[in-house]
Each structure stands twice: as structure tokens, then as C-alpha cells.
Design an enzyme around this catalytic site. Structure first.
Site, mmCIF file in Angstrom:
data_model
loop_
_atom_site.group_PDB
_atom_site.id
_atom_site.type_symbol
_atom_site.label_atom_id
_atom_site.label_comp_id
_atom_site.label_asym_id
_atom_site.label_seq_id
_atom_site.Cartn_x
_atom_site.Cartn_y
_atom_site.Cartn_z
ATOM 1 N N ALA A 34 -11.108 4.668 -1.003
ATOM 2 C CA ALA A 34 -11.561 3.824 -2.123
ATOM 3 C C ALA A 34 -10.529 2.709 -2.333
ATOM 4 C CB ALA A 34 -11.772 4.647 -3.390
ATOM 5 N N LEU A 35 -10.238 2.031 -1.246
ATOM 6 C CA LEU A 35 -9.085 1.125 -1.222
ATOM 7 C C LEU A 35 -9.310 -0.125 -2.073
ATOM 8 C CD1 LEU A 35 -8.255 1.394 2.590
ATOM 9 C CD2 LEU A 35 -7.401 2.784 0.692
ATOM 10 N N GLY A 38 -4.255 -2.920 -4.521
ATOM 11 C CA GLY A 38 -2.988 -2.186 -4.601
ATOM 12 C C GLY A 38 -2.650 -1.563 -3.247
ATOM 13 N N HIS A 39 -3.663 -0.943 -2.610
ATOM 14 C CA HIS A 39 -3.442 -0.371 -1.271
ATOM 15 C C HIS A 39 -3.162 -1.483 -0.256
ATOM 16 C CE1 HIS A 39 -6.231 2.771 -3.077
ATOM 17 N NE2 HIS A 39 -5.185 3.500 -2.719
ATOM 18 N N GLN A 156 4.913 10.384 -8.752
ATOM 19 C CA GLN A 156 4.668 10.760 -7.353
ATOM 20 C C GLN A 156 5.754 10.163 -6.454
ATOM 21 O OE1 GLN A 156 0.691 10.895 -5.311
ATOM 22 N NE2 GLN A 156 1.237 8.848 -4.660
ATOM 23 N N LEU A 187 -4.340 -1.771 -11.024
ATOM 24 C CA LEU A 187 -5.449 -1.403 -10.140
ATOM 25 C C LEU A 187 -5.406 0.094 -9.846
ATOM 26 C CD1 LEU A 187 -5.823 -4.284 -7.554
ATOM 27 C CD2 LEU A 187 -6.672 -4.089 -9.876
ATOM 28 N N SER A 188 -6.581 0.704 -9.834
ATOM 29 C CA SER A 188 -6.705 2.128 -9.552
ATOM 30 C C SER A 188 -8.104 2.371 -8.999
ATOM 31 C CB SER A 188 -6.525 2.927 -10.847
ATOM 32 O OG SER A 188 -7.058 4.223 -10.702
ATOM 33 N N ARG A 190 -9.837 4.648 -9.771
ATOM 34 C CA ARG A 190 -10.648 5.197 -10.868
ATOM 35 C C ARG A 190 -11.172 4.106 -11.803
ATOM 36 N NH1 ARG A 190 -6.834 9.759 -10.335
ATOM 37 N NH2 ARG A 190 -8.108 11.565 -9.801
HETATM 38 O O1 PAF Z 1 -1.538 8.535 -4.130
HETATM 39 C C1 PAF Z 1 -2.452 9.059 -3.450
HETATM 40 O O2 PAF Z 1 -3.465 8.428 -3.143
HETATM 41 C C2 PAF Z 1 -2.307 10.511 -3.030
HETATM 42 O O3 PAF Z 1 -1.650 11.258 -3.992
HETATM 43 C C3 PAF Z 1 -1.629 10.661 -1.659
HETATM 44 C C4 PAF Z 1 -0.189 10.186 -1.700
HETATM 45 C C5 PAF Z 1 -2.401 9.897 -0.605
HETATM 46 C C6 PAF Z 1 -1.605 12.145 -1.250
HETATM 47 O O4 PAF Z 1 -2.888 12.657 -1.145
#
Ligand code: PAF
Length: 287
Positions: A34-35, A38-39, A156, A187-188, A190
Site C-alpha cells: 500500500a505504498l 513516504g515509502h 519501530q 503520510l500513512s 491507513r
Molecule cells: O513499518 C512497516 O511497514 C512494518 O512494520 C515492517 C517494518 C515492514 C515490518 O513488517
């Protein structure tokens, strides 16, 4: 070279073996798909730091609690791969759950320790054990020189960096700044669940963080009061947590703390849980 998609561990290892043998540097961007931009910022940075870029797309069941949105989590594989191809990604690693966890219930896990049970971990029991377990598997599978994460998931990032240090994993962590909409919303994946009204309410998170930044010279209590006052005004009633933590320990700091700190916020807007954070300099210090 067109993008290649590996669905198995052996396909990725075989496909990247020549690059590894030739001493080409490898970067891994772990994602759940679901890029969004941000990705893509992570991918662009990966392209800058390494010769070969691998993006993993795996919705990891281990990091979802029994009442969480595993089935609801958006899956947009074809669109994701098309975007990654445009960005010059070499490999997508998109394993099935059975490929990642062949024996079903996994027996061996990485545990995230005390900080893993705070903030996100308090609401989402076992979440960070699931994250660290899958990240360590992905690192073992892809064997990258660099792994990239977004600052938006600050806890994380802290826990992954800590795991890498504690377990002497031979990989460098690169953290990329949070990408925001023009109005400030982080951005998320979700965000797509928010309707227009909820999107406006969600802006309260970034506005509260801005208020926190402006009050940093007055200490922790003032930071918390300023952010809370915004949240009340913006009608975010379901605040989960608002904390000011030290970057080195990720534990809450006292009012007399001076220096760099991270303000963490999580709230539910409608049925969607959102998180955000910012770095502040308490006591007016700048470094
Ligand atoms: O941040 C995320 O999308 C997830 O927590 C990750 C790091 C891909 C691990 O599943």
C-alpha cells in the site's frame, strides 16, 4: 533492467547472488505494501546509497493483534510493483505467509524488551516482537548493507536499531524523515480509511506537534499542555498517548530534562488509529 519479483526466499537469494558476489552494495526497504510517497522517499534514498535495491512487501500477521486490522490492511500489489519499477527498484520480495512462516505458528521470536511494551506496544500487545522477528528474518534473507525506515514510526526505528546493535547484525540503519501532505498530515497507508471530516480531525495530530515544538523552550510540562490544548480544540477525543521521550532510551523525560527529545502521539480518528512524532530541543538548546 526490468524489475524482478521474487516470491520465495531461494528466488531472491539466487537472483541477487551475482550482485553480492561482485561486491555490489545492497539496500533493503521493508514494507507492508500500500505504498505512498513516504515509502517512495525511502526507495529514493536507497537508490542513492546502494547499487541494488530490494523492496519487501509482506503484510506480517505476527505484528497484528487478534482484534487488529490484518484483513482490512490495504493490499495493492500490482500498483506497488508498477511504482517501484518507475523508481528503478531492482527486486521486489513478496513472499506468502506460508513462505515466511512455513511451520505455521512460529516458535522462535525476537522480543522487544521493556520499550516494546510501551506506547504502541501497550495498545498493541506483541506488536514489536512481531516487527522485530520479521525484520530480522528479512535481514537474514536479503542480507543488505543498509536497511531503511521512516521516522514516522519512531518507536519501530528505535527498537530495530536497538535489535541490530544488541544482536550485532551487520547492517546500517538509515532513517528517512516523515513525508507529510501539504497541510501537515503524516503520510500513512491507513490515511485512505479517513473520510474528509476525519482527515480534518486527523490534522490535529500534526498541529499538536507544532504546538509542542513552539513550547519546547518552556519544558516538558508546557510541551504536553500545549499539545493537549490543541487536541481538545481539534476534537480528537480518543487520544491514546502523548509522551515526551529521550531519544537514547525512549523513556519519558522529566520536566527539568534539557536537550533533544521526541514527542510521540497516537490517537484514534473514527475507526483509524494514527501515530505521529516530532523531535524537539527542550530548554531552547539547538544542536
Ligand atoms: O513499518 C512497516 O511497514 C512494518 O512494520 C515492517 C517494518 C515492514 C515490518 O513488517
Amino acid at each position: 533492467m526490468p524489475i524482478a519479483v521474487a516470491e520465495t526466499v531461494s528466488a531472491l537469494r539466487t537472483g541477487t547472488a551475482d550482485a553480492r558476489a561482485a561486491g555490489r552494495s545492497i539496500a533493503l526497504v521493508p514494507t507492508m505494501g500500500a505504498l505512498h510517497d513516504g515509502h517512495f522517499a525511502l526507495v529514493r534514498r536507497a537508490r542513492e546509497v546502494a547499487d541494488l535495491v530490494i523492496v519487501s512487501i509482506f503484510v506480517n500477521p505476527l505484528q497484528f493483534g487478534p482484534t487488529e486490522d490484518l484483513d482490512r490492511y490495504p493490499r495493492t500489489m500490482d500498483a506497488d510493483v508498477a511504482e517501484l519499477e518507475q523508481l528503478g527498484v531492482d527486486w521486489v520480495f513478496a513472499p506468502s505467509v506460508a513462505e515466511m512462516y512455513p511451520s505455521g505458528a512460529i516458535q522462535t521470536r525476537v522480543t522487544a524488551g521493556e520499550v516494546g511494551s510501551l506506547y504502541e506496544g501497550r495498545t498493541r500487545t506483541g506488536h514489536f516482537d512481531g516487527v522485530l522477528t520479521v525484520v530480522s528474518k528479512l535481514l537474514n534473507i536479503a542480507q543488505p548493507d543498509t536497511v531503511l525506515f521512516g521516522q514516522k514510526d519512531a518507536q519501530q526505528v528505535f527498537l530495530v536499531a536497538r535489535m541490530i546493535a544488541d544482536l550485532d547484525l551487520p547492517v546500517t540503519v538509515e532513517v528517512v524523515q516523515t513525508v507529510r501532505e501539504q497541510d501537515g498530515l503524516a503520510l500513512s497507508s491507513r490515511n485512505r480509511f479517513l473520510d474528509e471530516r476525519e482527515k480534518l480531525a486527523a490534522l490535529g495530530l500534526s498541529i499538536a506537534l507544532k504546538a509542542a515544538e513552539s513550547s519546547a523552550h518552556r519544558g516538558v510540562d508546557a510541551v504536553l499542555a500545549a499539545a493537549q490544548s490543541v487536541l481538545r480544540g481539534e476534537g480528537i477525543v480518543e487520544l491514546d498517548y502523548l509522551k515526551v521521550v529521550a531519544p537514547e532510551t525512549f523513556l519519558p523525560v522529566d520536566d527539568d530534562y534539557l536537550g533533544k527529545a521526541v514527542v510521540l502521539i497516537a490517537a484514534r480518528v473514527g475507526t483509524t488509529r494514527l501515530i505521529d512524532n516530532t523531535t524537539i530541543f527542550l530548554g531552547g538548546m539547538r544542536n
